[in-house]
Design an enzyme around this catalytic site. Structure first.
Site, PDB file in Angstrom:
ATOM      1  NE  ARG A 119      -3.742  -2.509   1.821  1.00 38.59           N
ATOM      2  CZ  ARG A 119      -3.345  -3.552   2.551  1.00 38.59           C
ATOM      3  NH1 ARG A 119      -2.438  -3.398   3.496  1.00 38.59           N
ATOM      4  NH2 ARG A 119      -3.854  -4.740   2.347  1.00 38.59           N
ATOM      5  CB  THR A 164      -0.184  -5.871   2.766  1.00 37.67           C
ATOM      6  OG1 THR A 164      -0.957  -5.647   3.957  1.00 37.67           O
ATOM      7  CG2 THR A 164      -0.093  -7.355   2.497  1.00 37.67           C
ATOM      8  CD  GLU A 182      -7.588 -13.055   7.911  1.00 41.64           C
ATOM      9  OE1 GLU A 182      -8.012 -12.666   9.020  1.00 41.64           O
ATOM     10  OE2 GLU A 182      -7.145 -12.291   7.058  1.00 41.64           O
ATOM     11  CB  THR A 240      -2.264  -8.234  12.186  1.00 44.48           C
ATOM     12  OG1 THR A 240      -3.547  -8.637  11.710  1.00 44.48           O
ATOM     13  CG2 THR A 240      -1.486  -9.455  12.607  1.00 44.48           C
ATOM     14  CG  ASP A 305     -11.497 -10.987   8.877  1.00 40.67           C
ATOM     15  OD1 ASP A 305     -10.589 -10.366   9.451  1.00 40.67           O
ATOM     16  OD2 ASP A 305     -11.473 -11.246   7.660  1.00 40.67           O
ATOM     17  CE  LYS A 332     -11.758  -6.715   6.703  1.00 33.91           C
ATOM     18  NZ  LYS A 332     -11.308  -8.103   7.000  1.00 33.91           N
ATOM     19  CG  HIS A 604      -6.673 -21.016  -7.890  1.00 33.84           C
ATOM     20  ND1 HIS A 604      -6.155 -20.372  -8.979  1.00 33.84           N
ATOM     21  CD2 HIS A 604      -5.611 -21.577  -7.240  1.00 33.84           C
ATOM     22  CE1 HIS A 604      -4.836 -20.539  -9.004  1.00 33.84           C
ATOM     23  NE2 HIS A 604      -4.481 -21.255  -7.952  1.00 33.84           N
TER      24      HIS A 604
HETATM   25  O1  LIG Z   1      -5.838 -10.220   9.563  1.00 31.73           O
HETATM   26  C1  LIG Z   1      -4.881  -9.839   8.883  1.00 31.73           C
HETATM   27  O2  LIG Z   1      -3.710  -9.837   9.306  1.00 31.73           O
HETATM   28  C2  LIG Z   1      -5.180  -9.357   7.517  1.00 31.73           C
HETATM   29  C3  LIG Z   1      -4.185  -8.913   6.651  1.00 31.73           C
HETATM   30  C4  LIG Z   1      -4.542  -8.420   5.377  1.00 31.73           C
HETATM   31  C5  LIG Z   1      -3.413  -7.926   4.541  1.00 31.73           C
HETATM   32  O3  LIG Z   1      -2.300  -7.848   5.090  1.00 31.73           O
HETATM   33  O4  LIG Z   1      -3.529  -7.627   3.374  1.00 31.73           O
HETATM   34  C6  LIG Z   1      -5.935  -8.400   5.017  1.00 31.73           C
HETATM   35  C7  LIG Z   1      -6.848  -8.880   5.973  1.00 31.73           C
HETATM   36  N1  LIG Z   1      -6.464  -9.347   7.174  1.00 31.73           N
HETATM   37  C8  LIG Z   1      -8.267  -8.890   5.747  1.00 31.73           C
HETATM   38  O5  LIG Z   1      -9.033  -9.326   6.618  1.00 31.73           O
HETATM   39  C9  LIG Z   1      -8.780  -8.393   4.528  1.00 31.73           C
HETATM   40  O6  LIG Z   1     -10.006  -8.340   4.319  1.00 31.73           O
HETATM   41  C10 LIG Z   1      -7.857  -7.939   3.543  1.00 31.73           C
HETATM   42  C11 LIG Z   1      -8.073  -7.451   2.256  1.00 31.73           C
HETATM   43  C12 LIG Z   1      -6.841  -7.184   1.755  1.00 31.73           C
HETATM   44  C13 LIG Z   1      -6.490  -6.678   0.436  1.00 31.73           C
HETATM   45  O7  LIG Z   1      -5.365  -6.197   0.287  1.00 31.73           O
HETATM   46  O8  LIG Z   1      -7.344  -6.754  -0.472  1.00 31.73           O
HETATM   47  N2  LIG Z   1      -5.893  -7.476   2.681  1.00 31.73           N
HETATM   48  C14 LIG Z   1      -6.485  -7.948   3.791  1.00 31.73           C
HETATM   49 CA   LIG Z   2      -8.122 -10.307   8.649  1.00 33.67          CA
END
Ligand SMILES: O=C(O)c1cc(C(=O)O)c2c(n1)C(=O)C(=O)c1cc(C(=O)O)[nH]c1-2
Ligand SMILES: [Ca+2]
Length: 683
Positions: A119, A164, A182, A240, A305, A332, A604
């Protein structure tokens, strides 16, 4: 190499001073307030029809692009997958330098819950900071792209982490979190000295094993809100910090958004209940000491979540006649929050989309839940589902209109607790469990109610929407608002659209080479205003499915008045024909489906449910791939692109069963005349 004028260091004062005019875009959210708003107004309602492409730049990527460009000294810094940084001449679109952290994708791809995205960067002094997917925080020379220092931010930790998010600068500190909730992971952020990279402090978001000494008072306090019978620390507990952090230089405070519980099911994580601090919260931290200041928990005892990591905006707004320093937040869980950022005091919460987990909030800032949302025995229709009513896509706050523009969505799911869940227990039939997911929830239908997207113009004072634009599909892009009374948004169906910020009237649109996710930025060079949006379909929703017909290589599109550059094309996609003719044993289909759910589905999707997203749908690939599936799953040709290695996870017999399920499903769809057999797999 940059041959332009000498690089002028990015300082706190410069970021603050730039807010008033907006000639540069110096942080991921524009300035410290991270409003994703710029006062630039050369491009406005009167001339928007003349907006055209100035240049485009090929990021040479095929996964989701999620970074808002940052622009300083005429150089644009934008990241692509895994943490690759591109420095681009912001006026001409020519490459200045590119830095590739060379992540071992085969090793790390398996840990990607939601695509190998990034990001963006942070700037300070003469350096640019990026966090690579594999946990390294890297400081680069902003003019040359040469590495100045590099630190492993996963040092000494046990979890299944990735990064990310974009780092943030707080004074002389550069701070970064991570993702992994997760899988297994205990959330934390770490601070490093901007110049030397020396590690300064680490703040965990959730307590560790209560039998061991707590790191600080905040952890001791938090542990009282967890049931030790859940032994959450084995799994990490979650929380996180994978996206938003904002720094207030005036209050010298860093605000972070924390993530979901790990596992998702509260009844398994903490059987006796409890709020499970500091999950799904906004926490204020002293960036000098790394000490806790205050928190506000948006979703106590998260069970869904419902991360609170979504982009945080700082604003100074009048509420009941008093000017308040607040945080604006649309996490969310579907509620919009206004929180006093000096004290952490709750001001208001009101749902900006339909929700089925809570009726509203009481005066003290606690949600009034619907009991059925915590039922451990029966399936429950959860709105929003785990992808949220709003995810990472940046929202924007315009000081001119007083409105927050939220890229919102409705995606539901039916959930049920997996009461026989154990930590790290791969089970055929349990979604993602063979690749390390630890959610403790089983999911039924993802389409019990209709999916859609919405751009919501939300008034944070009256707690009502002023206008809404409806899209057929969710997962639309981040938002930019400007002093030209405009709101810009890229969409899942591959358009870049400008709206009237007051009314939501559509004023202009441009066809992109694929669905857009990232937010746009704007800046001015030599008296001309530019608007720039990086495009590349992917992320959690986009891996298994897409909305736009077309899909292109990741591309930065930059516009100006009278721009006449030629648009880049799309990629040639597969045939779109169902796979045909692979031999299989029909008696293996049922077991094959279970293995598929545990190994393949999160990336997938279900075979035939879609024709693929950023990654292929396996019912629509070449026959040779399904026939030789073993070659692909055991450290195959896509391993080096991030596909997991299933050695020791699947046997040759298992692979035969998965092949039977894929071909059997494709045959069934063909025989039924193309009818979709299975729901898509959400998230
Ligand atoms: O719980 C986590 O550590 C975690 C990490 C990330 C991530 O790092 O991209 C996402 C999510 N959760 C998550 O719940 C989520 O909906 C999500 C969408 C995205 C994305 O980049 O499209 N990352 C993440
Ligand atoms: Ca998550």
């Amino acid at each position: 190499e940059n041959s332009g004028p000498k690089y002028k260091p990015v300082t706190e004062n410069r970021i603050i001073e730039n807010s008033a005019k907006g000639a540069e875009w110096l942080t991921t959210g524009m300035d410290y307030h991270e409003t994703h708003y710029s006062p630039l107004n050369q491009i406005n309602k009167s001339n928007i029809k003349e907006l055209g492409l100035a240049w485009s730049y090929d990021l040479k990527s095929s996964r989701g692009i999620e970074s808002t460009p940052v622009v300083a000294n005429g150089i644009m810094y934008v990241t692509s997958n895994w943490g690759v940084v591109h420095a681009i001449d912001a006026k001409s679109g020519e490459s200045i330098w590119k830095y590739d952290p060379e992540v071992d994708k085969g090793k790390w791809g398996v840990k990607a819950c939601c695509d190998a995205v990034n990001r963006g960067v942070a700037l300070s002094g003469d350096k640019v900071y990026v966090a690579a997917f594999d946990g390294r925080l890297i400081a680069l020379n902003a003019s040359t792209g040469k590495v100045v220092w590099e630190k492993d931010t996963f040092d000494g930790e046990q979890g299944f982490y990735t990064i990310t998010g974009a780092p943030r600068i707080a004074g002389s500190h550069v701070v970064i979190g991570n993702g992994g909730a997760e899988y297994s992971g205990r959330g934390y952020i770490t601070s490093y000295n901007v110049d030397t990279g020396k590690k300064e402090w680490r703040w965990y978001t959730v307590p560790g094993n209560p039998k061991e000494p707590f790191e600080n008072e905040a952890m001791k306090k938090a542990a009282k809100t967890w049931d030790p019978a859940g032994e959450w620390w084995k799994n990490g507990g979650g929380g996180t910090v994978w996206d938003s952090m904002v720094y207030d230089p005036e209050l010298d405070t860093l605000y972070i958004g924390t993530g979901n519980g790990n596992p998702w099911a509260a009844a398994l994580r903490s059987p006796a209940g409890g709020d499970n601090l500091y999950l799904a919260s906004i926490v204020a931290i002293d960036p000098n000491s790394g000490e806790y200041k205050w928190h506000y928990q948006e979703t106590p005892g998260d069970n869904w979540d419902y991360t609170s990591v979504q982009p945080i905006i700082m604003a100074d707004i009048k509420i009941d006649g008093n000017l308040r320093k607040v945080l604006l937040h649309a996490p969310k869980n579907g509620f919009f929050y206004v929180i006093d950022r000096e004290t952490g005091k709750f001001i208001s919460a009101k749902n900006y989309m339909d929700v089925t987990w809570a009726k509203g909030y009481d005066e003290s800032g606690r949600p009034i839940e619907f009991a059925a949302a915590r039922d451990t025995k029966n399936e429950y229709l959860q709105i929003p589902g785990p992808l949220g009513a709003h995810n990472w896509q940046p929202m924007s706050y315009s000081k001119d209109t007083g409105l927050v523009y939220i890229p919102a969505q409705q995606i539901s799911v039916t959930y049920k607790d997996q009461m026989d869940w154990r930590f790290e227990d791969p089970k055929p039939g349990v979604r993602g469990s063979i690749i390390g997911r630890n959610e403790a929830k089983t999911m039924g239908s993802s389409s019990a109610v209709s999916e859609f997207g919405e751009l919501v113009a939300w008034d944070p004072v009256s707690k009502k929407s002023r206008w809404r634009v409806r899209y057929d599909a969710p997962w639309n892009g981040g938002v930019l608002s400007t002093g030209g009374d405009l709101v810009f948004q890229g969409t899942a169906d591959g358009k870049f659209i400008a709206y009237d910020a007051e009314t939501g009237d559509k004023l202009w649109k441009f066809d992109l080479n694929g669905g857009a996710g990232a937010g746009a930025a704007t800046y001015e060079i030599d008296g001309e205003q530019y608007i720039s949006i990086p495009v590349g379909w992917g992320g959690a929703y986009g891996l298994p499915r897409k909305v736009a017909e077309q899909r292109g290589s990741g591309t930065v599109y930059t516009f100006k008045l009278g721009g006449k550059a030629v648009s880049p094309g799309s990629l040639q996609e597969g045939t779109g024909k169902l796979v045909e003719g692979v031999d299989y044993d029909p008696s293996k289909i049922e077991y094959g489906e279970k293995l598929y759910t545990s190994s393949c589905a999160t990336c997938h999707g279900a075979p035939g449910a879609t024709k693929g997203g950023a990654l292929p749908n396996l019912a629509y690939v070449d026959k040779n791939i399904v026939e030789n599936l073993g070659i692909f799953v055991f450290k195959g040709p896509f391993y080096s692109l991030g596909m997991p290695d299933f050695t020791d996870k699947l046997s040759q017999d298992d692979v035969s069963a998965i092949k039977a399920y894929i071909q059997g499903t494709a045959d069934a769809i063909r025989e039924s005349g193309g009818k979709k057999i299975k729901d898509e797999t959400v998230h």
